[in-house]
Design a protein around this motif. Sequence first.
Motif: not given
Length: 406
Positions: A30-38
């Motif tokens: 969850t953290a990786m997907v959110g941080a990569s997108t942002a």
Amino acid sequence: MTAPVIGTVAAVGRGRSMGALFAGVALMNTAMVGASTAGTLVAAEINGPAWSGLPSAAGVLGTALGALGAGTLLARRGRRFALLGLYGLGAGGATVAVAGALASSLLLLVTGMVLLGLGNGAAQLSRYLAAELYPAERRATGLSTIVWAGTVGAVAGPALIAPAAGVAERLNLPGPSGLSGPIAAAALVTVGAALAVTALPRPAATQAAPAATGLTPRTALAALRRPVVLTPLCAMVAAQVAMVAVMSMTPLQLHQHGHGLDVVSWVLALHMVGMFALAPVSGRIADRWGGLRTIGGGIGLLVVAAATVVLAPTAHTSGLPIALFLLGYGWNLVFVGGSGLLSRDLPAEQRSQQQGAVDALVWGASAVASLLAGQLFNGGGYVLVAVTAGLLAMAPLVLLARHGAR
């Protein structure tokens, strides 16, 4: 009466460990997907669209390094130490990335994404830790449960972006468009992942882990050449490259044909369902019919997906959604089947290190695939990307046949 009691205690211990591993991986993804997108959006606002892919590429690089490091730490210090240490580094990295977003510093943002990727690399190896909790004939089922945790990240990561950005804007935080908020949320979620793995049982003093055999670069290369490693390695790399190439160019293909973000989102959502949601089914297939046949089935689906793209490259309501789903599930079958072989057939004293090396190569290939796909798309369009992906997916069939003959 002793055997049932012992069995119950073992089942409780396995359930606790599986819960901790599942929660850690779900939160880390969850953290990786959110941080990569942002991070992609932040980089575009700071330095322009030409630099937008750098944070995501940094995260992939960190994941490859994290998988390599996790394999060594797991062999030498155990699962609790390795996961806590690398998840902690990931949380620190996310904090650095937040500072980069607040200060509009691309250097800090990219550095933070590399460190966050280290935690993600450890999360990827958690599937092998789950496999170790099961008997040999059910190891693919165990690891597929952890692969399924990726479904949580695929859904929750993007869902956190808008609310977290809204909070950042209400707090008047500096940085572009409130995008420091989603990265701050990723930092908190990564801390949650580290807390989750503290629930892993501590090894008893009388439990001696298999002595880890240190691998020099020369012996590691020789180990990767053995058929027991080379076959699943080549299959997983080929599937990763084929999947990433087509997936990464799909949004651009849809955009060029006049479709908005709503169409892009639901087509990619079907792809994510294929990648993660059916992982437990793949695990049962691998345990029932074996890893080699599971890989073969996955390669078949990848080729069908590529052919569907070639035949219907603009069919956004039929051909492309079907192709992207099959692309995701074909990758899943190869990933679970290959991981199952690696969890079963490697010597215990070198297992973690070789698994980490394989994951590092797979994630490194993913980064290369993203870059090459853009060049292929620019030179020959979406169809050329799909044809190349289909051919690459078939490349390991020779090794698969030789391995099966042995």
